[in-house]
Scaffold this motif. Structure first.
Motif, PDB file in Angstrom:
ATOM      1  N   PHE A 138       0.875  -1.176  -0.025  1.00 37.15           N
ATOM      2  CA  PHE A 138      -0.035   0.013   0.016  1.00 37.15           C
ATOM      3  C   PHE A 138       0.935   1.277   0.034  1.00 37.15           C
ATOM      4  O   PHE A 138       1.828   1.381   0.528  1.00 37.15           O
ATOM      5  N   CYS A 139       0.158   2.467  -0.489  1.00 37.37           N
ATOM      6  CA  CYS A 139       0.898   3.620  -0.529  1.00 37.37           C
ATOM      7  C   CYS A 139       0.861   4.467   0.752  1.00 37.37           C
ATOM      8  O   CYS A 139       1.128   5.658   0.937  1.00 37.37           O
ATOM      9  N   TRP A 141      -1.724   4.732   4.598  1.00 31.15           N
ATOM     10  CA  TRP A 141      -3.334   4.449   5.035  1.00 31.15           C
ATOM     11  C   TRP A 141      -4.088   5.576   4.292  1.00 31.15           C
ATOM     12  O   TRP A 141      -5.038   5.037   3.791  1.00 31.15           O
ATOM     13  N   GLN A 142      -3.374   6.656   4.263  1.00 29.75           N
ATOM     14  CA  GLN A 142      -4.364   7.563   3.895  1.00 29.75           C
ATOM     15  C   GLN A 142      -4.691   7.836   2.293  1.00 29.75           C
ATOM     16  O   GLN A 142      -3.876   7.377   1.449  1.00 29.75           O
ATOM     17  N   ARG A 143      -5.990   7.941   1.792  1.00 25.91           N
ATOM     18  CA  ARG A 143      -6.488   7.977   0.477  1.00 25.91           C
ATOM     19  C   ARG A 143      -5.242   8.905  -0.253  1.00 25.91           C
ATOM     20  O   ARG A 143      -5.276  10.214  -0.044  1.00 25.91           O
ATOM     21  N   GLN A 144      -4.857   8.675  -1.567  1.00 23.39           N
ATOM     22  CA  GLN A 144      -4.253   9.391  -2.358  1.00 23.39           C
ATOM     23  C   GLN A 144      -4.907   9.639  -3.662  1.00 23.39           C
ATOM     24  O   GLN A 144      -5.370   8.860  -4.264  1.00 23.39           O
ATOM     25  N   SER A 150      -4.148   2.673  -1.456  1.00 23.11           N
ATOM     26  CA  SER A 150      -4.253   3.041  -0.066  1.00 23.11           C
ATOM     27  C   SER A 150      -5.098   2.199   0.862  1.00 23.11           C
ATOM     28  O   SER A 150      -6.014   1.597   0.315  1.00 23.11           O
ATOM     29  N   ARG A 178      -2.220   7.392  11.454  1.00 22.45           N
ATOM     30  CA  ARG A 178      -2.040   7.297   9.976  1.00 22.45           C
ATOM     31  C   ARG A 178      -0.588   6.597   9.608  1.00 22.45           C
ATOM     32  O   ARG A 178       0.176   7.093  10.270  1.00 22.45           O
ATOM     33  N   ALA A 181       3.758   4.887   3.794  1.00 19.37           N
ATOM     34  CA  ALA A 181       3.862   3.721   2.757  1.00 19.37           C
ATOM     35  C   ALA A 181       4.681   2.706   3.408  1.00 19.37           C
ATOM     36  O   ALA A 181       6.262   3.084   3.902  1.00 19.37           O
TER      37      ALA A 181
END
Length: 373
Positions: A138-139, A141-144, A150, A178, A181
């Motif tokens: 994943f990149c 936790w937070q939506r990118q 994510s 949070r 990556a």
């Protein structure tokens, strides 16, 4: 005019013979940093070894892929040196549950009764979701906006598939901590709320479909309805992290020094600006470490030994754990460092004195406790 030329000529000769001006080095602030650069290079070599993070990979695989307790055993600690927060790491270590003492009553799994009222908030239902994931996939936790991989987006889309689209509601998960990556979690806590009541067992069954579609990447561990007042960030009492590093270079004496330096941080409200990254207000960088220790752990499966740093705090700044771990390890390698060396460095609030952040592959978000849920 002739005398002016003679003066300029004499000044030029004196400057030519003068030694170049050198600003006192940052290392001169401390008597124990004479090998600062050499030990930073030594750490880089250790971090780059192919097997440096095999123990952390083993722990995450056991939880994410198999849903089992990790096959890791920690070195026994004398009760006299116990900090009282070790139970937060029970999820990390293999235990004989027949002799495990029950957790304190403040454990987050106790549900606070909901006060009914007529406010819009009372019409919502809140759910706590506990999840484990392998950060390598994943990149963060937070939506990118430019990267769909994510943890937040993966979970939100699954929840939306269950109820959000057909009821015209969006889904916005709030999380306890949070992660960047590459950082793993075996007990991450998040929350979502909805106006549509449904059974938490049905939601869990649906979310666990991710366990197969994201095999070896993500596992939903539990779902439970919680108080309307629960918020994974605002009501969080503490967060627990561990950093695992396979490193035969650390001697028993160095481990004792590392543990002593970390222990010096316990119970003190300190400004951790100097071991943070990015925009952080110097006046709001204060955190409290409730538990800050280091020990050796052993992989029960193959006997591999690893360095384990355990940290429990009320809050953590960006990259604070990884920078703190790297800085503490660097100081532990210095023969002239003392138990107060790390504390003194933090009190300087100077980022130039700290090490670069340790790689994310060794860091695991373990668990959290809340004032109410």
């Amino acid at each position: 005019m002739c005398s002016l030329y003679l003066f300029v000529f004499a000044l030029a000769l004196s400057l030519q013979d003068a030694k170049p001006f050198s600003q006192p080095s940052l290392e001169s602030k401390f008597s124990h940093v004479d090998k600062l650069e050499a030990d930073s290079d030594r750490l880089e070599i250790i971090f780059r070894r192919p097997t440096a993070f095999s123990t952390s990979a083993c722990v995450v695989e056991q939880v994410v892929r198999k849903g089992q307790n990790p096959m890791v055993r920690r070195q026994e600690e004398d009760n006299a040196t116990s900090s009282g927060w070790e139970h937060l790491f029970d999820r990390l270590y293999k235990h004989d549950f027949s002799v495990t003492t029950p957790p304190p009553t403040e454990n987050r799994h106790e549900i606070t009764p909901v006060d009914e009222d007529s406010s819009p908030l009372s019409k919502r239902v809140h759910f706590l979701i506990q999840v484990a994931y392998n950060g390598d996939h994943f990149c963060g936790w937070q939506r990118q906006p430019t990267n769909p991989l994510s943890v937040q987006q993966t979970l939100e889309e699954c929840v939306k598939e269950y109820h959000g689209i057909k009821n015209g509601e969006g889904v916005n998960l709030r999380v306890c901590g949070r992660t960047d990556a590459g950082v793993h979690a075996i007990g991450q806590v998040c929350r979502f709320r909805t106006r549509v009541p449904f059974d938490d067992a049905d939601l869990l069954k649906h979310l666990q479909s991710l366990n197969s579609s994201h095999f070896n990447k993500l596992r939903v561990l539990s779902v439970q309805q919680v108080s309307l007042h629960f918020h994974p960030t605002d009501t969080c009492k503490c967060r627990a992290y561990t950093y695992l590093l396979n490193c035969n270079d650390v001697t028993a004496d160095q481990m004792e020094k590392l543990n002593s330096m970390l222990k010096e941080l316990e119970g003190k409200e300190l400004n951790y600006f100097g071991v943070s990254y990015g925009p952080v207000n110097r006046k709001t960088g204060r955190c409290v470490m409730f538990h800050s220790r280091a020990r050796f752990v052993v992989n029960i499966h193959d006997g591999t030994k690893a360095v384990c740093v355990e940290l429990v705090g009320n809050r953590f700044l960006r990259r604070m754990v990884r920078i703190l771990v790297a800085t503490a390890l660097r100081l532990a390698f210095l023969p002239t460092s003392t138990p107060s060396s790390l504390l003194n460095l933090i009190l300087e609030k100077d980022r130039r004195l700290a090490s670069s952040a340790a790689p994310p592959e060794g860091l695991i978000f373990v668990d959290a406790m809340f004032n109410e849920i």
